[in-house]
Design a protein around this motif. Structure first.
Motif, mmCIF file in Angstrom:
data_model
loop_
_atom_site.group_PDB
_atom_site.id
_atom_site.type_symbol
_atom_site.label_atom_id
_atom_site.label_comp_id
_atom_site.label_asym_id
_atom_site.label_seq_id
_atom_site.Cartn_x
_atom_site.Cartn_y
_atom_site.Cartn_z
ATOM 1 N N LEU A 136 0.838 -1.199 0.000
ATOM 2 C CA LEU A 136 0.000 0.000 0.000
ATOM 3 C C LEU A 136 0.875 1.252 0.000
ATOM 4 N N GLN A 137 0.490 2.236 -0.815
ATOM 5 C CA GLN A 137 1.247 3.489 -0.929
ATOM 6 C C GLN A 137 0.656 4.555 -0.004
ATOM 7 N N ALA A 138 1.526 5.159 0.766
ATOM 8 C CA ALA A 138 1.079 6.228 1.668
ATOM 9 C C ALA A 138 1.031 7.557 0.914
ATOM 10 N N GLU A 139 -0.017 8.344 1.159
ATOM 11 C CA GLU A 139 -0.133 9.694 0.577
ATOM 12 C C GLU A 139 -0.531 10.664 1.686
ATOM 13 N N PRO A 140 0.346 11.557 2.044
ATOM 14 C CA PRO A 140 1.691 11.761 1.494
ATOM 15 C C PRO A 140 2.623 10.627 1.898
ATOM 16 N N ALA A 141 3.753 10.530 1.205
ATOM 17 C CA ALA A 141 4.700 9.453 1.451
ATOM 18 C C ALA A 141 5.436 9.666 2.768
ATOM 19 N N TRP A 142 5.855 8.550 3.344
ATOM 20 C CA TRP A 142 6.652 8.601 4.570
ATOM 21 C C TRP A 142 8.038 9.153 4.254
ATOM 22 N N MET A 143 8.542 9.920 5.192
ATOM 23 C CA MET A 143 9.897 10.455 5.093
ATOM 24 C C MET A 143 10.759 9.781 6.157
ATOM 25 N N THR A 144 12.067 9.881 6.002
ATOM 26 C CA THR A 144 12.962 9.233 6.954
ATOM 27 C C THR A 144 14.232 10.042 7.142
ATOM 28 N N GLU A 145 14.811 9.861 8.279
ATOM 29 C CA GLU A 145 16.150 10.364 8.543
ATOM 30 C C GLU A 145 17.140 9.262 8.217
ATOM 31 N N PRO A 146 18.409 9.574 8.026
ATOM 32 C CA PRO A 146 19.377 8.525 7.693
ATOM 33 C C PRO A 146 19.344 7.397 8.717
ATOM 34 N N ALA A 147 19.458 6.171 8.221
ATOM 35 C CA ALA A 147 19.442 4.999 9.093
ATOM 36 C C ALA A 147 20.657 5.010 10.011
ATOM 37 N N GLN A 148 20.464 4.518 11.212
ATOM 38 C CA GLN A 148 21.539 4.441 12.197
ATOM 39 C C GLN A 148 21.856 2.979 12.506
ATOM 40 N N GLU A 149 23.148 2.719 12.688
ATOM 41 C CA GLU A 149 23.539 1.379 13.099
ATOM 42 C C GLU A 149 22.999 1.122 14.493
ATOM 43 N N LEU A 150 22.533 -0.086 14.717
ATOM 44 C CA LEU A 150 21.971 -0.424 16.024
ATOM 45 C C LEU A 150 22.988 -0.198 17.143
ATOM 46 N N VAL A 151 24.241 -0.593 16.861
ATOM 47 C CA VAL A 151 25.273 -0.509 17.906
ATOM 48 C C VAL A 151 25.658 0.941 18.208
ATOM 49 N N SER A 152 25.289 1.860 17.296
ATOM 50 C CA SER A 152 25.598 3.263 17.568
ATOM 51 C C SER A 152 24.492 3.944 18.369
ATOM 52 N N VAL A 153 23.315 3.306 18.443
ATOM 53 C CA VAL A 153 22.179 3.865 19.169
ATOM 54 C C VAL A 153 22.048 3.223 20.552
ATOM 55 N N TRP A 154 22.285 1.947 20.621
ATOM 56 C CA TRP A 154 22.118 1.221 21.881
ATOM 57 C C TRP A 154 23.455 0.755 22.422
ATOM 58 N N SER A 155 23.460 0.570 23.713
ATOM 59 C CA SER A 155 24.643 0.017 24.370
ATOM 60 C C SER A 155 24.723 -1.470 24.097
ATOM 61 N N SER A 156 25.892 -2.038 24.372
ATOM 62 C CA SER A 156 26.063 -3.472 24.163
ATOM 63 C C SER A 156 25.109 -4.280 25.038
ATOM 64 N N LEU A 157 24.799 -3.742 26.239
ATOM 65 C CA LEU A 157 23.852 -4.429 27.120
ATOM 66 C C LEU A 157 22.454 -4.437 26.511
ATOM 67 N N GLN A 158 22.060 -3.334 25.897
ATOM 68 C CA GLN A 158 20.740 -3.275 25.277
ATOM 69 C C GLN A 158 20.658 -4.203 24.051
ATOM 70 N N VAL A 159 21.743 -4.240 23.277
ATOM 71 C CA VAL A 159 21.771 -5.134 22.111
ATOM 72 C C VAL A 159 21.659 -6.586 22.561
ATOM 73 N N SER A 160 22.408 -6.948 23.614
ATOM 74 C CA SER A 160 22.339 -8.320 24.135
ATOM 75 C C SER A 160 20.956 -8.619 24.698
ATOM 76 N N SER A 161 20.365 -7.617 25.359
ATOM 77 C CA SER A 161 19.030 -7.807 25.917
ATOM 78 C C SER A 161 17.998 -8.027 24.796
ATOM 79 N N LEU A 162 18.115 -7.251 23.716
ATOM 80 C CA LEU A 162 17.201 -7.432 22.592
ATOM 81 C C LEU A 162 17.320 -8.841 22.020
ATOM 82 N N LEU A 163 18.546 -9.285 21.847
ATOM 83 C CA LEU A 163 18.761 -10.618 21.292
ATOM 84 C C LEU A 163 18.150 -11.683 22.192
#
Length: 672
Positions: free
Chosen positions: A140-167
């Protein structure tokens, strides 16, 4: 910047086409209605180029062999013209409407894999093993279209503890929820830990949270740094409709299968320039491009990849199953295929019978013959060639079997070079042991096979096989040729008093039931024309075909070998009328067919079992059971022994005595 998506790329493996072929042939047949199909995908991956410090992003592939499910429908057309002319827009809209209904009804909240619905349009050319196909992955196409900011690496946003917790939390989520829940999920971060929940738990899970704390995760099949995978499009439509969010974070969950590695996952922040409620189904896109990057179908040509023998198997089955599709739904092809056939005689009749059996898909054929291929054979016997006649000639039985395997590699064809001992053909002391082995071998072959064809040159050579067939209650089909006449008949099973009332009030006879004399030596002192089967060339093919068709019809009768004899329509056969509703699927099932090529006419004849028959009567069977090979030796030495034990000798004496009395009375009358 505009949010762009990595489209799906279909990846159909060969086993899928094999299964489609099997379903088309055995189940779907000419039914071209929609059928459910399930695809799977895994999260996106990048592979390192050997010897270089670069990586390649793998396509976002949908196929039948990975982790996350995607339900779809397949429409398999019956012709290539149907495939080309079908209303693709209507099919696409049908799937789009299903997705929209799943979203508005809430089904996609409780069963989010419904967001991944897809369409597969196919045409299977089963003769050439080519498969034309076209995938559509509606989004399905959104109108208006969705916009985004540049993607971020997971490890640059979360701590190693948060990454391990997510896993860890996602592993628990995977263990406690069905596969359909795993592709879309909710995430919440708290200090150094992360929680995971189902989409349907949105209100409870995010209670007291503001929009900045909401993270929606999805199994991302994309491996591109800047573009998330195609499933996100319908997920955003679902979120917009149910929770009216205009800005939120998206976890593009990318896991290396089997390695507990989610370092490639991304965090996206997406937003709508302005919010507009979804009240009607949005426009949709999603037809897959072909190998030339154009909108159009693809082609899978499996013929070069398949074993030629397997191709032959499938082609033989296809021709037969087409008969069942259109004309004979009750055709029991598997039963016919599994029938093990023993051919006694590998001459003209044997060769043609074998080829007809192949046409019915029969996989087990055994020849028995004692002769060698002669120069007169190849033009009349289609399993032999000129080279088979050289150096004295090859053995007919083994050569016919080898030739049959060349015609169709899938057949289990065997040949046995051996003689069949005959009544009136005495056995010398030197050949006694050899004859005993031949009889034992013949008995073993009868035990191993379901149907036996008597295709020999002489009358007496059919006696022992007739006896064995009756004793073992086997299907026995007899074919014999004259100059322009032929006989094809199925043997009954003797008196068979135990099953007598079930099958018929008149048990069917065998080849010898019409005789009042025992079969004797007809091979000695024969002239050249008597030594060869002098017959019109087309007669053997006709008789052989009828012999095979009679056997196949018999296999389709509920009473099998005990089936009564049908006569031609209008002959008033009471037994046939009584069993009319449970007769053979293939039509009339006669006892005997006597053909006259000079008049192009066939007669259907029924013959009753004779209680003094020299081959199938109870007296002969009892003598064989009691004396075994010793009884056979007596018959081989002097065929008159059969007349003695069946009472034919006594009957003849009584008849001759009666003739004498009539003659004497006649003389007295003349004298008067």
């Amino acid at each position: 910047m505009l949010l762009q998506f990595h489209p799906w790329a279909s990846a159909v493996e060969a086993p899928f086409w094999q299964v489609l072929t099997q379903r088309k042939m055995d189940i779907f047949k000419l039914d071209d209605s929609h059928k459910a199909v399930l695809g799977y995908y895994s999260t996106g991956q990048q592979v390192r180029v050997p010897g270089k410090d670069t990586t390649i992003a793998l396509p976002a592939r949908l196929n039948p062999a990975f982790t996350f499910p995607a339900p779809g429908i397949i429409k398999n057309t019956n012709t290539i013209e149907d495939f080309k002319a079908i209303d693709k827009s209507a099919l696409f809209k049908m799937v789009v409407d299903q997705i929209w209904d799943d979203i508005t009804s809430g089904r996609a909240v409780s069963d989010p894999m419904l967001l991944n619905r897809f369409l597969l349009l196919t045409f299977a050319d089963l003769k050439k093993f080519k498969f034309f196909y076209w995938f559509a992955f509606p989004a399905l196409q959104a109108e208006p279209a969705w916009m985004t900011e540049p993607a971020q690496e997971l490890v640059s946003v979360w701590s190693s503890l948060q990454v391990s917790s997510l896993l860890h939390q996602y592993d628990l989520f995977r263990q406690t929820h069905p596969p359909g829940q795993l592709g879309f999920f909710l995430v919440k971060e708290t200090n150094d830990s992360v929680s995971v929940a189902r989409l349907q738990d949105w209100n409870e899970f995010y209670a007291g949270c503001d929009d900045s704390e909401i993270i929606v995760g999805f199994a991302d099949p994309s491996s591109l740094d800047s573009h998330p995978g195609w499933p996100l499009r319908n997920l955003l439509a679902l979120i917009q409709f149910h929770w009216q969010k205009t800005k939120l974070r998206i976890l593009c969950f990318r896991e290396v299968p089997g390695k507990q590695d989610i370092q490639a996952s991304k965090i996206l922040t997406v937003h709508l320039p302005s919010y507009q409620p979804l009240t009607t189904c949005p426009k949709a896109v999603g037809w897959e491009k072909n190998a030339q990057s154009k909108l159009g179908p693809r082609l899978a040509d499996l013929a070069p990849l398949m074993d030629p023998a397997r191709l032959a198997d499938t082609a033989v089955d296809l021709n037969l199953k087409l008969m069942r599709w259109r004309l004979l739904p009750g055709l029991q092809l598997e039963k016919v295929q599994d029938t093990r056939c023993l051919l006694l005689g590998a001459g003209t009749l044997g060769c043609y019978v074998a080829r007809s059996l192949l046409g019915w898909g029969i996989r087990n054929i055994t020849f028995v013959d004692s002769a060698k291929v002669s120069f007169s054979n190849p033009v009349r016997q289609p399993l032999f060639a000129f080279e088979d006649c050289l150096e004295g000639g090859k053995d007919k039985a083994t050569t016919a079997a080898a030739s049959l395997r060349k015609v169709y590699p899938g057949v289990n064809a065997q040949g046995h070079t051996m003689s069949i001992p005959m009544p009136g053909h005495p056995i010398s002391t030197q050949l006694y042991e050899s004859a005993q082995k031949d009889v034992a071998k013949l008995e073993d072959l009868f035990e191993q096979h379901d149907a036996v064809f008597l295709l020999m040159d002489s009358r007496e050579s059919r006696w022992l096989p007739t006896l064995l067939g009756t004793r073992m209650k086997k299907i026995v089909i007899n074919a014999a040729l004259g100059f322009d006449t032929f006989l094809v008949m199925r043997h009954g099973v003797g008196q068979d008093s135990e099953h007598h009332s079930v099958a018929s009030s008149t048990p069917l006879g065998c080849y010898f039931c019409n005789d009042v004399v025992a079969p004797t030596d007809s091979l000695s002192d024969r002239t050249l024309d008597q030594q060869c089967t002098v017959t019109r060339p087309g007669l053997s093919a006709i008789a052989s075909a009828m012999a095979v068709e009679m056997m196949v019809s018999l296999l389709h009768h509920p009473l099998g070998v005990r089936a009564p004899a049908d006569k031609a329509d209008g002959d008033g056969d009471q037994d046939a009328k009584m069993l009319d509703d449970q007769g053979s699927t293939l039509g009339l099932l006669p006892h005997q067919i006597r053909g006259f090529l000079s008049r192009f006419k066939n007669l259907l004849i029924s013959g009753q079992a004779y209680d003094r028959c020299t081959a199938c009567s109870d007296q002969v069977l009892e003598a064989y059971e009691q004396e075994g090979f010793g009884f056979l030796v007596k018959v081989f030495q002097d065929a008159k022994h059969l007349e003695d034990i069946t009472g034919l000798t006594k009957m003849k004496e009584e008849s001759e005595a009666l003739d004498m009395e009539w003659a004497e009375d006649s003389d007295e009358d003349n004298d008067m």
